[in-house]
Design a protein around this motif. Structure first.
Motif, PDB file in Angstrom:
ATOM      1  N   VAL B  66       0.874  -1.184   0.000  1.00  0.00           N
ATOM      2  CA  VAL B  66       0.000   0.000   0.000  1.00  0.00           C
ATOM      3  C   VAL B  66       0.912   1.235   0.000  1.00  0.00           C
ATOM      4  N   VAL B  67       0.647   2.182  -0.887  1.00  0.00           N
ATOM      5  CA  VAL B  67       1.473   3.391  -0.938  1.00  0.00           C
ATOM      6  C   VAL B  67       0.904   4.449   0.003  1.00  0.00           C
ATOM      7  N   HIS B  68       1.773   5.096   0.732  1.00  0.00           N
ATOM      8  CA  HIS B  68       1.391   6.249   1.548  1.00  0.00           C
ATOM      9  C   HIS B  68       2.069   7.509   1.029  1.00  0.00           C
ATOM     10  N   GLY B  69       1.233   8.486   0.669  1.00  0.00           N
ATOM     11  CA  GLY B  69       1.742   9.820   0.353  1.00  0.00           C
ATOM     12  C   GLY B  69       1.535  10.680   1.592  1.00  0.00           C
ATOM     13  N   GLY B  70       0.805  11.768   1.451  1.00  0.00           N
ATOM     14  CA  GLY B  70       0.554  12.651   2.583  1.00  0.00           C
ATOM     15  C   GLY B  70      -0.594  12.205   3.486  1.00  0.00           C
ATOM     16  N   LEU B  71      -1.269  11.150   3.079  1.00  0.00           N
ATOM     17  CA  LEU B  71      -2.392  10.580   3.866  1.00  0.00           C
ATOM     18  C   LEU B  71      -3.546  11.560   4.061  1.00  0.00           C
ATOM     19  N   THR B  72      -3.757  12.414   3.096  1.00  0.00           N
ATOM     20  CA  THR B  72      -4.897  13.330   3.166  1.00  0.00           C
ATOM     21  C   THR B  72      -6.083  12.852   2.322  1.00  0.00           C
ATOM     22  N   GLY B  73      -5.941  11.712   1.685  1.00  0.00           N
ATOM     23  CA  GLY B  73      -7.025  11.164   0.868  1.00  0.00           C
ATOM     24  C   GLY B  73      -8.283  10.990   1.718  1.00  0.00           C
ATOM     25  N   LEU B  74      -9.449  11.117   1.082  1.00  0.00           N
ATOM     26  CA  LEU B  74     -10.695  11.164   1.856  1.00  0.00           C
ATOM     27  C   LEU B  74     -11.592   9.951   1.646  1.00  0.00           C
ATOM     28  N   ASN B  76     -10.392   6.559   2.362  1.00  0.00           N
ATOM     29  CA  ASN B  76      -9.725   5.388   2.935  1.00  0.00           C
ATOM     30  C   ASN B  76      -9.005   4.551   1.880  1.00  0.00           C
ATOM     31  N   GLY B  77      -8.301   5.238   1.015  1.00  0.00           N
ATOM     32  CA  GLY B  77      -7.557   4.550  -0.039  1.00  0.00           C
ATOM     33  C   GLY B  77      -6.203   4.030   0.406  1.00  0.00           C
ATOM     34  N   ALA B  78      -5.727   4.499   1.549  1.00  0.00           N
ATOM     35  CA  ALA B  78      -4.379   4.133   1.990  1.00  0.00           C
ATOM     36  C   ALA B  78      -4.409   3.174   3.184  1.00  0.00           C
ATOM     37  N   ALA B 137      -0.564  17.095   1.362  1.00  0.00           N
ATOM     38  CA  ALA B 137      -0.776  16.215   0.206  1.00  0.00           C
ATOM     39  C   ALA B 137       0.480  16.217  -0.668  1.00  0.00           C
ATOM     40  N   THR B 138       0.848  15.044  -1.161  1.00  0.00           N
ATOM     41  CA  THR B 138       2.022  14.936  -2.029  1.00  0.00           C
ATOM     42  C   THR B 138       1.612  15.019  -3.501  1.00  0.00           C
ATOM     43  N   ILE B 139       2.588  15.342  -4.329  1.00  0.00           N
ATOM     44  CA  ILE B 139       2.324  15.326  -5.771  1.00  0.00           C
ATOM     45  C   ILE B 139       1.899  13.923  -6.213  1.00  0.00           C
ATOM     46  N   ALA B 144      -2.231  10.213  -8.029  1.00  0.00           N
ATOM     47  CA  ALA B 144      -2.916   8.922  -7.838  1.00  0.00           C
ATOM     48  C   ALA B 144      -4.418   9.116  -7.674  1.00  0.00           C
ATOM     49  N   THR B 145      -4.839  10.265  -7.118  1.00  0.00           N
ATOM     50  CA  THR B 145      -6.273  10.510  -6.944  1.00  0.00           C
ATOM     51  C   THR B 145      -6.825  11.486  -7.992  1.00  0.00           C
ATOM     52  N   ASN B 146      -5.980  11.948  -8.917  1.00  0.00           N
ATOM     53  CA  ASN B 146      -6.413  12.961  -9.892  1.00  0.00           C
ATOM     54  C   ASN B 146      -7.158  14.091  -9.189  1.00  0.00           C
ATOM     55  N   ALA B 147      -6.495  14.695  -8.221  1.00  0.00           N
ATOM     56  CA  ALA B 147      -7.151  15.698  -7.379  1.00  0.00           C
ATOM     57  C   ALA B 147      -7.656  16.895  -8.188  1.00  0.00           C
ATOM     58  N   GLY B 148      -8.731  17.471  -7.711  1.00  0.00           N
ATOM     59  CA  GLY B 148      -9.336  18.629  -8.358  1.00  0.00           C
ATOM     60  C   GLY B 148      -8.969  19.891  -7.615  1.00  0.00           C
ATOM     61  N   GLY B 149      -9.928  20.445  -6.892  1.00  0.00           N
ATOM     62  CA  GLY B 149      -9.624  21.615  -6.079  1.00  0.00           C
ATOM     63  C   GLY B 149     -10.275  22.879  -6.592  1.00  0.00           C
ATOM     64  N   ILE B 203       3.276   2.476  -8.914  1.00  0.00           N
ATOM     65  CA  ILE B 203       3.622   3.523  -7.959  1.00  0.00           C
ATOM     66  C   ILE B 203       4.246   4.687  -8.722  1.00  0.00           C
ATOM     67  N   VAL B 204       3.658   5.839  -8.564  1.00  0.00           N
ATOM     68  CA  VAL B 204       4.161   7.025  -9.258  1.00  0.00           C
ATOM     69  C   VAL B 204       5.395   7.530  -8.512  1.00  0.00           C
ATOM     70  N   THR B 205       6.511   7.641  -9.223  1.00  0.00           N
ATOM     71  CA  THR B 205       7.769   8.019  -8.572  1.00  0.00           C
ATOM     72  C   THR B 205       8.261   9.409  -8.961  1.00  0.00           C
ATOM     73  N   ALA B 413     -16.781  12.942  -7.607  1.00  0.00           N
ATOM     74  CA  ALA B 413     -16.274  13.948  -8.539  1.00  0.00           C
ATOM     75  C   ALA B 413     -14.765  14.065  -8.418  1.00  0.00           C
ATOM     76  N   GLU B 414     -14.293  14.170  -7.175  1.00  0.00           N
ATOM     77  CA  GLU B 414     -12.879  14.456  -6.957  1.00  0.00           C
ATOM     78  C   GLU B 414     -12.153  13.398  -6.157  1.00  0.00           C
ATOM     79  N   HIS B 415     -12.792  12.816  -5.169  1.00  0.00           N
ATOM     80  CA  HIS B 415     -12.029  12.125  -4.131  1.00  0.00           C
ATOM     81  C   HIS B 415     -11.620  10.711  -4.461  1.00  0.00           C
TER      82      HIS B 415
HETATM   83  C1  LIG Z   1      -8.499  19.499   4.138  1.00  0.00           C
HETATM   84  C2  LIG Z   1      -8.568  18.708   2.877  1.00  0.00           C
HETATM   85  C3  LIG Z   1      -9.022  19.319   1.691  1.00  0.00           C
HETATM   86  C4  LIG Z   1      -9.080  18.599   0.506  1.00  0.00           C
HETATM   87  N1  LIG Z   1      -9.551  19.217  -0.626  1.00  0.00           N
HETATM   88  C5  LIG Z   1      -9.601  18.516  -1.780  1.00  0.00           C
HETATM   89  C6  LIG Z   1     -10.097  19.133  -2.970  1.00  0.00           C
HETATM   90  O1  LIG Z   1     -10.513  20.288  -2.979  1.00  0.00           O
HETATM   91  N2  LIG Z   1     -10.090  18.402  -4.116  1.00  0.00           N
HETATM   92  C7  LIG Z   1      -9.654  17.099  -4.125  1.00  0.00           C
HETATM   93  O2  LIG Z   1      -9.664  16.491  -5.208  1.00  0.00           O
HETATM   94  N3  LIG Z   1      -9.206  16.485  -3.023  1.00  0.00           N
HETATM   95  C8  LIG Z   1      -9.167  17.163  -1.848  1.00  0.00           C
HETATM   96  N4  LIG Z   1      -8.729  16.529  -0.710  1.00  0.00           N
HETATM   97  C9  LIG Z   1      -8.287  15.122  -0.793  1.00  0.00           C
HETATM   98  C10 LIG Z   1      -6.763  14.929  -0.826  1.00  0.00           C
HETATM   99  O3  LIG Z   1      -6.080  16.047  -0.476  1.00  0.00           O
HETATM  100  C11 LIG Z   1      -6.276  14.507  -2.151  1.00  0.00           C
HETATM  101  O4  LIG Z   1      -6.885  13.335  -2.497  1.00  0.00           O
HETATM  102  C12 LIG Z   1      -4.747  14.322  -2.219  1.00  0.00           C
HETATM  103  O5  LIG Z   1      -4.451  14.410  -3.568  1.00  0.00           O
HETATM  104  C13 LIG Z   1      -4.132  13.052  -1.698  1.00  0.00           C
HETATM  105  O6  LIG Z   1      -2.701  13.210  -1.611  1.00  0.00           O
HETATM  106  P1  LIG Z   1      -1.857  12.435  -0.495  1.00  0.00           P
HETATM  107  O7  LIG Z   1      -0.416  12.598  -0.801  1.00  0.00           O
HETATM  108  O8  LIG Z   1      -2.299  12.861   0.836  1.00  0.00           O
HETATM  109  O9  LIG Z   1      -2.255  10.931  -0.793  1.00  0.00           O
HETATM  110  P2  LIG Z   1      -2.641   9.735   0.228  1.00  0.00           P
HETATM  111  O10 LIG Z   1      -3.803  10.093   1.054  1.00  0.00           O
HETATM  112  O11 LIG Z   1      -1.396   9.344   0.939  1.00  0.00           O
HETATM  113  O12 LIG Z   1      -3.017   8.633  -0.807  1.00  0.00           O
HETATM  114  C14 LIG Z   1      -4.204   8.721  -1.563  1.00  0.00           C
HETATM  115  C15 LIG Z   1      -4.299   7.481  -2.466  1.00  0.00           C
HETATM  116  O13 LIG Z   1      -3.277   7.526  -3.479  1.00  0.00           O
HETATM  117  C16 LIG Z   1      -2.356   6.450  -3.325  1.00  0.00           C
HETATM  118  N5  LIG Z   1      -1.025   7.018  -3.519  1.00  0.00           N
HETATM  119  C17 LIG Z   1      -0.429   8.014  -2.820  1.00  0.00           C
HETATM  120  N6  LIG Z   1       0.773   8.302  -3.352  1.00  0.00           N
HETATM  121  C18 LIG Z   1       0.944   7.490  -4.408  1.00  0.00           C
HETATM  122  C19 LIG Z   1       1.992   7.319  -5.385  1.00  0.00           C
HETATM  123  N7  LIG Z   1       3.111   8.042  -5.347  1.00  0.00           N
HETATM  124  N8  LIG Z   1       1.822   6.374  -6.345  1.00  0.00           N
HETATM  125  C20 LIG Z   1       0.694   5.633  -6.396  1.00  0.00           C
HETATM  126  N9  LIG Z   1      -0.309   5.753  -5.503  1.00  0.00           N
HETATM  127  C21 LIG Z   1      -0.192   6.681  -4.526  1.00  0.00           C
HETATM  128  C22 LIG Z   1      -2.609   5.882  -1.951  1.00  0.00           C
HETATM  129  O14 LIG Z   1      -2.319   4.501  -1.914  1.00  0.00           O
HETATM  130  C23 LIG Z   1      -4.080   6.173  -1.763  1.00  0.00           C
HETATM  131  O15 LIG Z   1      -4.843   5.187  -2.380  1.00  0.00           O
HETATM  132  C24 LIG Z   1      -8.672  17.236   0.496  1.00  0.00           C
HETATM  133  C25 LIG Z   1      -8.214  16.626   1.665  1.00  0.00           C
HETATM  134  C26 LIG Z   1      -8.163  17.339   2.847  1.00  0.00           C
HETATM  135  C27 LIG Z   1      -7.676  16.639   4.072  1.00  0.00           C
END
Ligand SMILES: Cc1cc2nc3c(=O)[nH]c(=O)nc-3n(C[C@H](O)[C@H](O)[C@H](O)COP(=O)(O)OP(=O)(O)OC[C@H]3O[C@@H](n4cnc5c(N)ncnc54)[C@H](O)[C@@H]3O)c2cc1C
Ligand SMILES: Cc1cc2nc3c(=O)[nH]c(=O)nc-3n(C[C@H](O)[C@H](O)[C@H](O)COP(=O)(O)OP(=O)(O)OC[C@H]3O[C@@H](n4cnc5c(N)ncnc54)[C@H](O)[C@@H]3O)c2cc1C
Lengths: 457, 457
Positions: B66-74, B76-78, B137-139, B144-149, B203-205, B413-415
């Motif tokens: 299981v990969v851990h980035g910043g653990l901010t995913g919403l 429970n993906g990690a 949150a890490t790049i 990995a989550t295709n974050a929006g924002g 795993i994205v490096t 949509a985003e998470h």
């Molecule tokens: C306060 C707050 C606000 C937020 N606002 C938004 C928002 O506006 N829009 C939005 O889209 N999201 C939002 N999020 C969700 C979150 O920030 C994003 O999903 C973020 O991109 C996850 O990054 P992370 O490094 O914390 O990943 P993690 O939580 O560590 O991991 C997320 C998932 O990606 C996998 N992963 C992590 N790193 C890698 C890697 N290098 N290679 C492969 N897989 C990997 C993990 O296994 C897990 O499944 C918010 C979260 C918080 C806590």
């Protein structure tokens, strides 16, 4: 292929849905200059359900398939052999829905690009993908090749305008990912698999297109620049100075501008004595506002000595005259035989890339003429080499592609791989990438029936 | 897992590169509220080569990861089980290169979003992806989550800011697609496979990020709107009237605005008596220009009776006060237990969707309170349901997700999907799509070692 298969296909699509014999061989296998179509039959399904039934049958009988859209592709991606049948989308041209409020248009993939553009404008909206072959190229073809075109800088490639997509797999399975929203993070993004795959992974049957607000005005300038560093600074200035408005930043090297403005067809708006010429175009709210913003930008650029001369167009006809210079492919054809390329590379590497290429050409073909122009803002250069014998094609290709190694660019910016660029795929993609592509191909088309021999060997 | 594996892993990454025992269980498996990490070890490779060797070893030994980035995913993906080991990217935080001329930044995936934003601004450039968790949150996680924002409307999702990507497959193979250019039509687009796959395919490096011109100014307004039709017309007007400048169009339903401005933390800039409140923000060349454009837009909107009230902010502190209302998650948490959702749907369907949802909730939980806000321009709504017992989670989910059926929208949509939304994946994706996703998963991770049990069953 058995006569039996033809009969079974006809049972699915009806008489109108199938062409054989001369009706096939009178058609071509691609754009002007392509050979006659040599397929056994051209099947023209009326809808996705028919196409799915056709594919299922072909799958059972190990029948290979090549898709024909508008046949404007430039890499011989639609070429057939006598083993193949063609699937043509020409009867699947419905505009299924225009949803002005959500700014989406749902279409069958046989509809052509210009029709989509016009239908969007009828609603006060805008489909930004645009290219010279707009009247013939189909939406399916632009998706299959991930077409670029004139407004990538602002709106991205075709990929960036596709919200949803429906495709039929080799075995007839219909994959419907007809999302109508920008944001859809629910598992793997399947549309991106089919976009740019040149018909090797599935047949695109429908798409949900993303429409944009129609720009209400714009402004266009032609400027002269004396050195490459200034050119790249000018691009940065235009990007920030014009806000989101910059829609084109087209550069012509001296060699190109000199050639084209030297013909009787054009008058040079700026004397042909500078190193580079740039068309800068901006789109926005009104002509007046954009004109003003562009004027300010040109003022700044003059002050910073990034440009040596400039013409800001004052009318549509002035604008068209400037674009006509950039778009004058005829002037290039007059130099036949030509070797033409469509490469991409980081802007910082362009100057030395072109210099080295010129040196390499000079060393082997002292009489060569190298003509360069392109969508600089996209990192995309068109490279034309003339006065080198057609038989030396391979030597020229090796110089043009070889010079890209290690730059992080690509041997095909827009046009794809097809048959023509297959020998050079490994110049842009590593063995591990190619192996993974082959694994994906093997998974999705285990019998190798879809567009055989294209893109991958 | 054998002690042997730990020893072999340590031989690859060194003592600093591995955590076991309490060092593991003291960490969490996700954002605030997540349980302790239950993995056997946390492996922290220093670079891609080490990670590749780790993966190869795990592959040979059938070890799940299981990969851990910043653990901010919403979603429970990690989350881990005691069968897994964690790969953490926390030691891979290099900014490899900033290429201002090409406007790219190459980074290792463990670097956090805010660092990237700041490094870009140091060069006068801009990385547009932005979200509340930017400091953590890490790049890699955003990819990995295709974050929006906050700026999707103008700049797209994370997907749209990735030019190149390096990933390590389950068996340790390094896939390097580190393109630095916008245009690269050379075979299948592999980066898009990994973007949004939540660590289940590789795993994205490293990544090559696309930087943009830094907006030099902007303007912000809060407006009140009385009915949904006007809201959607206002969006269209803003899209065309502000040219490419519109960067946010955030809507708060009355229920949200009323709640948040009712707390002591805020003062209502406009009285809380309208149906909808919208933050309109534009970015461009200078504060004055944008202010002027926005003022013109508000004038037009008033004239067309699309808005009933408006405040155009005149200072950064006024701007911040308005955004603070929109961003006040605290006010929502005070209503705990809450049921929170992040759905997307076509704008034209939103009004009736919310009405039906309210009716459905009322029928079952007369005391419920439904609070809606979101990135309207992106088709993205945040839906919060309170005053319904936590134990009725499933019933609420079925109403919220069930209402989306047939609308062409999405349950996330985003998470992303992670563990939390897996039971509802089939609400957004067809059986054929899910089957194809599983085939891709099977091809790329045949032993099922990568993030087991997430996204797909
Ligand atoms: C306060 C707050 C606000 C937020 N606002 C938004 C928002 O506006 N829009 C939005 O889209 N999201 C939002 N999020 C969700 C979150 O920030 C994003 O999903 C973020 O991109 C996850 O990054 P992370 O490094 O914390 O990943 P993690 O939580 O560590 O991991 C997320 C998932 O990606 C996998 N992963 C992590 N790193 C890698 C890697 N290098 N290679 C492969 N897989 C990997 C993990 O296994 C897990 O499944 C918010 C979260 C918080 C806590
Ligand atoms: C004058 C001219 C100008 C051009 N300018 C540009 C330009 O600026 N930028 C640019 O990128 N390209 C340009 N092109 C190339 C061309 O227009 C595009 O590649 C176009 O997108 C192809 O569309 P088509 O319908 O003609 O496809 P075709 O040529 O019929 O097919 C192209 C490939 O896609 C496959 N295919 C077609 N339809 C489908 C489908 N529905 N499902 C699956 N596979 C399918 C075919 O098998 C083939 O491999 C230009 C071409 C011409 C002739």
């Amino acid at each position: 292929m058995s006569m039996n298969l033809i009969a079974e296909l006809t049972a699915i699509v009806g008489d109108k849905g199938i062409l054989t014999g001369e009706d096939v061989s009178q058609r071509q296998d691609g754009w002007i200059g392509a050979p006659a179509c040599s397929a056994q039959a051209i099947v023209r399904p009326a809808d996705t359900a028919e196409l799915s039934a056709v594919m299922k049958l072909c799958y059972e009988q190990d029948q290979t398939i090549v898709v024909h859209g508008g046949l404007t592709g430039l890499v011989n991606g639609a070429r057939t052999t006598s083993n193949d049948i063609v699937i043509s989308l020409e009867r699947m041209r419905n505009i299924v829905e225009i949803d002005a409020q959500n700014r989406t248009m749902t279409v069958q993939s046989g509809v052509n690009l210009q029709t989509v553009q016009e239908k969007a404008e009828d609603e006060g909206l805008y489909y930004p993908v645009d290219l010279g072959a707009r009247g013939t190229a189909t939406i399916g073809g632009t998706i299959a090749t991930n077409a670029g075109g004139n407004r990538v800088l602002r709106y991205g490639m075709t990929r960036d305008s596709i919200l949803g997509l429906e495709a039929v797999l080799a075995d007839g399975t219909i994959i419907s990912s007809m999302s109508k929203v920008l944001k859809n993070n629910t598992g793997y993004n399947l549309p991106h698999l089919f976009i740019g795959a040149e018909g090797t992974l599935g047949i695109v049957t429908q798409a949900v297109l993303r429409l944009r607000a129609k720009p209400l005005g714009g402004a266009t300038a032609l400027v002269a620049v004396e050195d490459f560093e200034s050119l790249s600074k000018l691009l940065n200035l235009a990007e920030s100075g014009l806000g989101g408005g910059l829609s084109s930043f087209e550069v012509m090297w001296h060699s190109f501008y000199d050639l084209v403005t030297g013909t009787e067809r054009h008058r040079a708006p700026i004397p042909a004595q500078s190193a580079y010429y740039v068309i800068i175009e901006t789109q926005g709210n009104s002509n007046e506002q954009e004109q003003e913003r562009l004027e300010m930008l040109l003022g700044d650029a003059l002050e910073q000595e990034l440009i040596s001369d400039a013409v800001l167009t004052q009318s549509d006809s002035e604008r068209e005259k400037i674009w006509a210079i950039r778009d004058d492919v005829e002037a290039l054809f007059e130099l036949a035989p030509i070797h033409g390329f469509d490469v991409s590379l980081p802007i910082s590497a362009m100057e030395s890339y072109v210099e080295k290429l010129q040196a390499g050409l000079d060393a082997r073909w002292p009489d060569n003429r190298l003509i360069v122009f392109g969508h600089l803002g996209d990192g995309n250069l068109h490279v034309i080499v003339t006065q080198v014998p057609a038989s030396d094609k391979k030597g020229v290709e090796e110089l043009v592609y070889g010079g890209l190694n290690g730059l992080g660019g690509s041997i095909s910016a827009e046009h794809g791989i097809g048959l023509d660029k297959k020998p050079y795929l490994q110049n842009s993609r590593s063995p591990a990438e190619i192996a993974l592509m082959k694994q994906i191909k093997q998974t999705m088309d285990p019998k190798g029936l879809l567009n055989p021999g294209k893109v991958l060997s």
